[in-house]
Design an enzyme around this catalytic site. Structure first.
Site, PDB file in Angstrom:
ATOM      1  N   SER B   9     -17.961  98.929  37.522  1.00 28.88           N
ATOM      2  CA  SER B   9     -18.000  99.590  36.145  1.00 28.88           C
ATOM      3  C   SER B   9     -18.841  98.336  35.236  1.00 28.88           C
ATOM      4  O   SER B   9     -19.716  99.314  34.681  1.00 28.88           O
ATOM      5  CB  SER B   9     -16.236  99.838  35.532  1.00 28.88           C
ATOM      6  OG  SER B   9     -16.599  98.562  34.701  1.00 28.88           O
ATOM      7  N   GLY B  10     -19.100  97.808  35.545  1.00 30.06           N
ATOM      8  CA  GLY B  10     -20.231  96.462  34.803  1.00 30.06           C
ATOM      9  C   GLY B  10     -21.636  97.000  35.627  1.00 30.06           C
ATOM     10  O   GLY B  10     -22.200  97.223  36.475  1.00 30.06           O
ATOM     11  N   TYR B  11     -22.273  95.888  35.151  1.00 34.11           N
ATOM     12  CA  TYR B  11     -24.230  95.961  34.872  1.00 34.11           C
ATOM     13  C   TYR B  11     -24.397  95.962  36.693  1.00 34.11           C
ATOM     14  O   TYR B  11     -25.120  96.251  37.122  1.00 34.11           O
ATOM     15  CB  TYR B  11     -25.390  95.497  33.920  1.00 34.11           C
ATOM     16  CG  TYR B  11     -24.860  95.817  32.601  1.00 34.11           C
ATOM     17  CD1 TYR B  11     -24.840  97.446  32.542  1.00 34.11           C
ATOM     18  CD2 TYR B  11     -25.500  95.339  31.801  1.00 34.11           C
ATOM     19  CE1 TYR B  11     -25.076  97.762  31.168  1.00 34.11           C
ATOM     20  CE2 TYR B  11     -25.287  95.591  30.569  1.00 34.11           C
ATOM     21  CZ  TYR B  11     -25.112  97.345  30.265  1.00 34.11           C
ATOM     22  OH  TYR B  11     -25.092  97.221  29.666  1.00 34.11           O
ATOM     23  N   CYS B 149     -27.793  84.100  38.958  1.00 33.27           N
ATOM     24  CA  CYS B 149     -29.573  85.121  39.032  1.00 33.27           C
ATOM     25  C   CYS B 149     -30.551  83.699  38.672  1.00 33.27           C
ATOM     26  O   CYS B 149     -31.180  83.672  39.401  1.00 33.27           O
ATOM     27  CB  CYS B 149     -29.508  86.183  37.886  1.00 33.27           C
ATOM     28  SG  CYS B 149     -28.383  85.675  36.594  1.00 33.27           S
ATOM     29  N   ASN B 317     -33.257  89.925  37.300  1.00 36.48           N
ATOM     30  CA  ASN B 317     -31.937  88.986  37.631  1.00 36.48           C
ATOM     31  C   ASN B 317     -30.898  90.301  37.892  1.00 36.48           C
ATOM     32  O   ASN B 317     -29.657  89.829  38.909  1.00 36.48           O
ATOM     33  CB  ASN B 317     -31.445  89.408  36.241  1.00 36.48           C
ATOM     34  CG  ASN B 317     -31.505  90.143  35.089  1.00 36.48           C
ATOM     35  OD1 ASN B 317     -31.765  90.844  34.774  1.00 36.48           O
ATOM     36  ND2 ASN B 317     -29.937  90.251  34.486  1.00 36.48           N
TER      37      ASN B 317
END
Lengths: 350, 350, 350, 350
Positions: B9-11, B149, B317
């Protein structure tokens, strides 16, 4: 006092007009713009609508001399050097925003700017308009050379540790992040919104002209030559410069030592704010919270991992980096409180 | 192959789903999110509307094991270390996005992350998922630790000159400019739009955790210890990292020497692009033109004034800095062309 | 005069403090914040560093009454209605920033806000703090209800043509574009930078609460009921509202007729600027050039193709839409020049 | 098939190249740019570095005819009308991005564009390249006139309720918010970053040229003339258009009625997405989540307070508003699946 601005249509010119209109001891009598002569000032500077009914004048040194005692020249690099002597001859004190009188050594102009100086004798009589370093010279000078915006943020951040010989002088990394107003009001591909928005773009990574004035000024504070590694980046903001300066300590140094160096250098400077808190979103300088003001916010962190000192300095490039610093010089020249006309706080958020 | 994402559910999770849905050899069977179990994936990732009818599942390792052979864990730092052993026990190859298996020395976890590692025996069997340095290990590993990143952009930029002993190893300044997506999908004051917009904010200026993995990786390339000066800044963009790396040359070095170092190191790497033109707005790397892609753009300038080499590296990133690199690892593990599923070009302008 | 602010930690509170600190007739004695009591004001409002040494106080009505004669309440909608009566009882003139005293009809609160008003008797004694419409009431009132930001821009744009019966009153389309500061200082997904940046997001397309006050105010100017079609959009800026108002003319109307309507309505209002030039980038209102000021810029275009009048009004939501308008009311209450403390020009560019 | 692009250096040209390079049935043989002839395509479109070794060619119709069977003309309005006949004579199918063949009535050109059409006979043979309305004509045509970006978003949003006579046809308010890429790649003061950033600027509030094609297309769906009130605004984003369309219902209408109208009109259109959820940040269209894709997201709200229907439509102006729609037309002309080459999902967040 009666004041004029020559080169009033660009962003620095507009900022000078904005500040001078609010200055209680200034009567702004004349604003020159060849391009916009005859037009109302607020048609070019829409923020000033209802603040002034002034119109731009054509360039006429006699008229300027009749209507002003002091004049700001926000004219392009390379053209001030020929205009300013005329103004001085007409007994106008002159505060020049260009680079043309910043460098003391005439040889620096061919090297850094690519042209010979046509009036090198004026270089020694001009004061480098950074009050924190040259207040007394500014007080007595008839010609002020206002520093470059990135030079201002860099010199103010580095002067104390350089003077106090705390850092390695040939490993000074200045990494700058600069808003788009620094490139002026003329459209160009580099400032085209679709190209600038959301990016981080290196430019003039090597050989930036401001290195010349930064090294000139810092060299005066110490015996060893100072060598600057200087690289700006274009970021997605309009106003503001953050200079992140990475230097290496020459001996064991505590936070307190560094504090002392800055405190002793800047004592009660009206526009230097130390920003170094233990917590909070703005615990270190961020140009976002100086926009519109003449502050230079300075803070630092000590990195024991690599014996590094990281210094941050944040200014509004159009204010402390240009028009505000120029008005601060004016205040000094006329014996006024330095903050006169420069008291408006920044906005937050904005 | 059948693939799952845990922590969808995160980026980073969303980016994995986006890439995996377009990957011709992948069948995305399972997307786990405790918080959103039962909800359609596109309700959380609005860009994927009409691309999938998948719903989020609750976390159930047996179910994951039944429906997948390989799984990506986009779970928080510190929680992967306990989940991953369970997945491995269920014979799931695991590609972990967290920091929990990146560091080889168990002692580094208390030092940099503040906790003891509960499964230190797995550290030696995990591959550090940077294909340009560890392709062969990745090929054979059952557990991949995908790099951070900022670490990715830093290591890729520095590996060639570090290996070739061209630079001073204790004066390596890494000044990073980072978009807001790097801080994740959870609202916070640091990513609150009114606070983030238009600013340049230093954060974690000293002691950033990625230093640990950067030094670990670079130390393997050389005999002298590498000491990193590492300071990120939050800028007004969403995706993208620009790492500006200022280093000092140990001997006389030409542009050609540097080119050779990079060319020999990266040969025909599919996701390294050299960006160093004589002219043009994008003559050096800018994250703006890698967004959405798995490229790491690398370029440099040589500054004779101070014997400095300035290296730039730009990545997205969420792609080369996370999901794209993870899929590149997947491709290597399964013997596929590394570019599979990762061919979409960036947008310009955007 | 001695002045206090209750609810000083949010964006409207901060803006009140900023303006009041620069107001020559105001002594800001007390700033209340339950959450930040004991903390320096500038730790929460970083722009005010060096402007004040005030600390936040806890809420203590007696203390406020002892240290102030007039107080601004920047407290949440729904909580002002219970606090304000206490302040009035303590003989404090009160300028309330919330919606709790804006609506004259107590029935409107359950309908638009979802709660019963606990002190409906105060509704008739409060003045709606829009000086251009209610200057005389404001002069005499002890309680001012400062209008909503979007309501301010809408009412000021529509009042003249509504009063002069120039437009269809049930086809009034108000399409608003609003910066993120309007949603307050509390982080939320809607104002999360990665989600807000670069988008244009409709929100509260129907049923926005400001409709109630807009219709209340416009209904007083005409006999026919005014029906508002009101839809805001979240855009990628921090400060500023542009209201684009599309209305249809009821009879043949020239530009001059419209000018006359506005000129006669606003005569020499100090904060209304008419912006309608033949050329120039800012020939019509743009919130960008009012940021930081108390102006409401108004302009229009006449569209003969469809008999449409398009009215634009631009304000800074935190100034004319909140704190600046509140100080304008204060000036009126105390017989001061209305511009006192509100003279700072906007910045351009910024 | 062999394909060419004439006018390949602007933003629409670049987007065509990006999409065509990824199209499995296309061989992009020729990209013409007078200005950049001889230069590598990726020097002008930095996102395409490593995707192509093509160079720009000078304009030579014979060469284009030899190397292509179909050509896209991304040439300026007013110059396509003279170039396209030459291409057609050379048996090149032509997909024209300009306005020169969109209007069917030759008289509309002097009225809306200010020039006489030099080849009016071609107007009747060109197909208006909006597949959702003209798929069959597109299939058979040799000349496609790709719609304007704002026209696309407006027509697609309005076609169903106009056809079904649900709305008042002379009170159609189209309020548009447009990113800066819509103004092209040429720097101008209107797109100068310092001027564009953070503002909301009305432009061409009346008399916008896209009104002509919108009314032409909607008039074909109904008997009563459709009159459009059309006003764009420049916002702080690069890609994307949000059209907010405020219309008034002619009779009692439920949400279900409106759904039915849209569903029946668009059935299984591959690039129309209905976006109307009960909750979630993106419950209505936002251009942010279509960027890079060929979608037109459509949603609506019903406002019983004023009997208003608010329709939202969001597109990427360079994709569904230009290059993507053009490739969709190409796919139709060649009997391919319409989604070929257009499947890449948007990014989120970005």
């Amino acid at each position: 006092m009666k004041v004029g601005v020559i080169g009033g249509s660009g962003y620095i010119g507009g900022e000078l007009i904005r500040i001078l209109l609010g200055h209680p001891d200034v009567e702004l009598t004349t604003v020159v713009s060849r391009q916009h002569a005859g037009k109302y000032v607020h048609k070019v500077h829409p923020n000033l609508r209802s603040y002034t009914t002034l119109k731009f004048s054509p360039l006429d040194v006699d008229y300027v001399a009749k209507t002003c005692e002091v004049v700001f020249t926000a004219t392009p690099h390379g053209s001030s050097k020929d205009l300013v002597p005329e103004l001085l001859k007409s007994n106008l004190k002159t505060i020049d925003m260009s680079a043309d009188f910043r460098l003391k050594n005439p040889q620096d102009y061919p090297q850094w700017y690519g042209w010979e100086h046509s009036n090198p004798q004026l270089l020694s009589m001009s004061a480098y308009g950074l009050p924190e370093l040259h207040r007394e010279e500014i007080r007595k000078a008839d010609l002020i050379a206002v520093p470059g915006c990135m030079a201002t943020s860099t010199i103010l951040a580095l002067a104390p540790p350089v003077r106090d010989n705390m850092i390695e002088k040939e490993r000074i990394v200045v990494d700058l992040k600069v808003g788009s107003s620094g490139s002026g009001s003329e459209p160009s591909i580099a400032s085209h919104h679709p190209e600038r928005f959301g990016g981080v773009r290196p430019y003039k990574t090597i050989g930036h002209r401001h290195i010349a004035e930064v090294e000139q000024e810092l060299d005066q504070l110490t015996t060893q030559p100072v060598m600057i590694s200087f690289s700006p980046h274009a970021v997605n903001s309009v106003r503001g410069i953050l200079a992140t300066i990475h230097v290496f300590l020459t001996q064991e140094t505590s936070e307190l030592d560094i504090w002392k160096s800055y405190r002793s250098f800047y004592k009660s400077e009206p526009f230097i704010r130390f920003v170094k808190d233990r917590e909070g979103l703005y615990r270190l300088p961020d140009p976002k919270v100086v926009v519109g003001s003449n502050f230079c916010d300075i803070g630092f962190e000590l990195d024991n991992h690599v014996n590094r000192l990281v210094i941050f300095s944040a200014i509004d490039n159009l204010v402390k980096g240009a028009a505000g610093q120029a008005v601060q010089c004016l205040n000094i020249m006329y014996g006024l409180d330095e903050k006169t006309g420069l008291k408006t706080p920044p906005l937050h958020p904005a």
